[in-house]
Enzyme design. Structure first.
Site, PDB file in Angstrom:
ATOM      1  N   ASP A  60     -48.106 -16.081  38.111  1.00 51.76           N
ATOM      2  CA  ASP A  60     -47.960 -15.852  36.334  1.00 51.76           C
ATOM      3  C   ASP A  60     -48.685 -17.291  35.663  1.00 51.76           C
ATOM      4  OD1 ASP A  60     -47.983 -15.581  33.212  1.00 51.76           O
ATOM      5  OD2 ASP A  60     -46.302 -14.653  33.410  1.00 51.76           O
ATOM      6  N   TYR A 109     -40.731 -14.564  32.673  1.00 49.86           N
ATOM      7  CA  TYR A 109     -41.142 -13.928  31.392  1.00 49.86           C
ATOM      8  C   TYR A 109     -42.690 -13.819  31.520  1.00 49.86           C
ATOM      9  CZ  TYR A 109     -42.501 -12.375  26.391  1.00 49.86           C
ATOM     10  OH  TYR A 109     -43.763 -12.252  25.509  1.00 49.86           O
ATOM     11  N   LYS A 120     -52.542 -19.147  27.241  1.00 47.82           N
ATOM     12  CA  LYS A 120     -52.355 -20.584  26.226  1.00 47.82           C
ATOM     13  C   LYS A 120     -53.346 -21.676  25.926  1.00 47.82           C
ATOM     14  CE  LYS A 120     -47.393 -19.254  25.880  1.00 47.82           C
ATOM     15  NZ  LYS A 120     -46.584 -18.587  26.874  1.00 47.82           N
TER      16      LYS A 120
HETATM   17  C1  PLP Z   1     -46.318 -16.912  26.944  1.00 41.12           C
HETATM   18  C2  PLP Z   1     -46.281 -15.981  28.100  1.00 41.12           C
HETATM   19  C3  PLP Z   1     -46.566 -14.876  28.685  1.00 41.12           C
HETATM   20  C4  PLP Z   1     -47.069 -13.592  27.450  1.00 41.12           C
HETATM   21  O1  PLP Z   1     -48.855 -14.005  26.818  1.00 41.12           O
HETATM   22  P1  PLP Z   1     -48.754 -13.878  24.742  1.00 41.12           P
HETATM   23  O2  PLP Z   1     -49.749 -14.898  25.400  1.00 41.12           O
HETATM   24  O3  PLP Z   1     -47.861 -14.493  24.276  1.00 41.12           O
HETATM   25  O4  PLP Z   1     -48.774 -12.771  25.512  1.00 41.12           O
HETATM   26  C5  PLP Z   1     -46.607 -14.982  29.871  1.00 41.12           C
HETATM   27  N1  PLP Z   1     -46.070 -15.304  30.693  1.00 41.12           N
HETATM   28  C6  PLP Z   1     -46.180 -16.485  30.890  1.00 41.12           C
HETATM   29  C7  PLP Z   1     -45.316 -17.377  31.957  1.00 41.12           C
HETATM   30  C8  PLP Z   1     -45.886 -16.985  29.490  1.00 41.12           C
HETATM   31  O5  PLP Z   1     -45.556 -18.004  28.771  1.00 41.12           O
END
Ligand code: PLP
Length: 433
Positions: A240, A145, A268
């Site tokens: 990511d 994701y 995060k």
């Molecule tokens: C949570 C997450 C996102 C998205 O971040 P948001 O602040 O919710 O937009 C993107 N990549 C990874 C790996 C994530 O865990």
């Protein structure tokens, strides 16, 4: 038994004015049954709902609360910043210091741009990779994701080189055609895609430890193999690390595994609980970002002074207290060992994947190495287990396909409480299974 009449009433009201009653779909309990709890406050390892129930926290706002809730270092930094106004829309000293701090911690980042969420970070990183390479396509992995940007909401077709089809209405097939997908941990599938799209692939993006299909570990050689393919083909490798950054090590998964990407996305933990994201990488690539270069990306509230204060306090603490990671490792290992003993005793089929303070239980006897194998888990059993844990005051993510995030507020005593609850909840879930 935990009753939640006030949460139930709020959820009922919420459905009239908020789609599905929540501002992010993962907060609804649709995958596990029941209604979400409405929270009022949280401190350390505990969260308190509208009904006065207390929960031990194993989501921690989906990762950011690595020090537990409302840690003094972060709260005080925010409180000190508030009187100076909440936003300027002009540069500040804190943004310079924050950028220097991130560059000092994350191996693959020489220059960095602050944004407001993980989604913004990944969308922007791919745009920059495209601008830098002059190519359109990119590769992502099934089950990873990367936020809700259009081009990321794509699942694989049947074959490895089938073009993607949109996962969500509203994403056009035109956008989907530029997103290629491969199974996680499958270097051959990546090589096949690269060969079939010679000179057209701008970037490969992945979670270096996947946390959004439940926790999936990169197999030995997978990350380095991607690094080698990218070097050979002039492709931008993007890690990511929105979830893994500052969690698996102070320099993220790239530090833990010793593989340095060209670009990194963060979110995060970086905001200490405030809405913050960032993307960065080699200076040569980041110099393509406006106003240094031609790739446009902007934000009215980016680098917000309150958010920077929270994030800087959090990151400084993690940088200056490396023992945090040893403690998290020890706590998570204790919890997993306790669960393994429980499940063997009860004869439950399971696989537990763990890296540092992130882990997932899958109710399957198969190893879980990618999205296909993650889907062999018994999700109905997970739903019952989740609700049986909630009843015992243990707050988990309401989905099989999420990880637990351990905080430093989890003491050995709380870990043991979790292990005991795990035993009872499994018993209960199996009886009614
Ligand atoms: C949570 C997450 C996102 C998205 O971040 P948001 O602040 O919710 O937009 C993107 N990549 C990874 C790996 C994530 O865990």
């Amino acid at each position: 038994m935990i009753q939640a009449p006030v949460s139930n009433e709020l959820f009922e009201r919420a459905q009239h004015t908020i789609p599905g009653g929540v501002n992010s779909p993962v907060r609804a309990f649709r995958a596990v049954g029941g209604n979400p709890r409405f929270m009022v406050s949280a401190k350390g390892p505990y969260m308190f709902d509208e009904d006065g129930n207390q929960y031990v926290e194993f989501i921690n706002s989906w990762g950011p609360m690595i020090l537990g809730h409302a840690p003094a270092v972060v709260q005080e930094a925010v409180m000190a910043a508030v009187p100076n106004s909440l936003s300027f829309g002009a540069p500040t000293r804190k943004e310079v210091e924050m950028a220097e701090l991130i560059v000092s911690m994350v191996p693959g980042i020489e220059k960095v741009r602050m944004v407001n969420s993980g989604t913004e970070a990944t969308m922007s990183a791919v745009r920059v990779a495209r601008g830098y390479t002059g190519r359109s396509k990119f590769i992502k992995f099934e089950g990873c994701y990367h936020g809700h940007g259009d081009s990321f909401l794509i699942s694989a077709g049947s074959g490895a080189i089938t073009l993607g089809v949109p996962d969500s209405p509203g994403v056009t097939t035109g956008v989907a055609a530029d997103t290629l997908t491969a199974p996680y941990n499958d270097l051959n599938a990546v090589q096949t895609l690269v060969d079939a799209n010679k000179g057209e692939i701008a970037a490969i993006i992945l979670e270096p430890v996947a946390g959004n299909m439940g926790l999936v570990v990169p197999e030995q050689g997978f990350l380095q193999g991607l690094r080698d393919i990218c070097d050979k083909e002039g492709i931008v490798l993007i890690f990511d690390e929105v979830m893994t950054g500052f969690r698996l090590a102070s320099g993220g998964a790239q530090q833990l595994y010793g593989v340095t990407p060209d670009m990194t996305t963060l979110g995060k933990i970086i905001g200490g609980g405030m809405p913050v994201g960032a993307y960065g990488g080699k200076a040569e690539i980041m110099n393509y970002v406006a106003p240094a270069g031609p790739v446009y990306q902007a934000g009215t509230l980016s680098g917000n002074p309150i958010a920077m204060s929270a994030g800087m306090a959090m990151l400084s603490h993690l940088k200056n207290n490396p023992e945090v990671y040893a403690q998290l490792e020890q706590t998570a290992a204790r919890m997993v060992a306790g669960m393994e003993a429980n499940m063997q005793k009860l004869g439950v089929k399971f696989t537990i994947n763990r890296v540092g303070s992130m882990f997932s239980i899958f109710f399957t006897d198969k190893p879980v190495t990618d999205f296909e194998s993650a889907k062999t888990s018994d999700t109905a059993l997970f739903g019952k287990y989740f609700n049986a844990m909630l009843k015992r005051g243990i707050y988990l993510a309401p989905s099989q396909y999420e990880a637990l995030f351990i905080s430093t507020a989890i003491t050995d005593e709380l870990a043991d409480q979790y292990i005991q609850a795990n035993f009872e909840a499994l018993q209960e879930a199996l009886e009614i299974a």
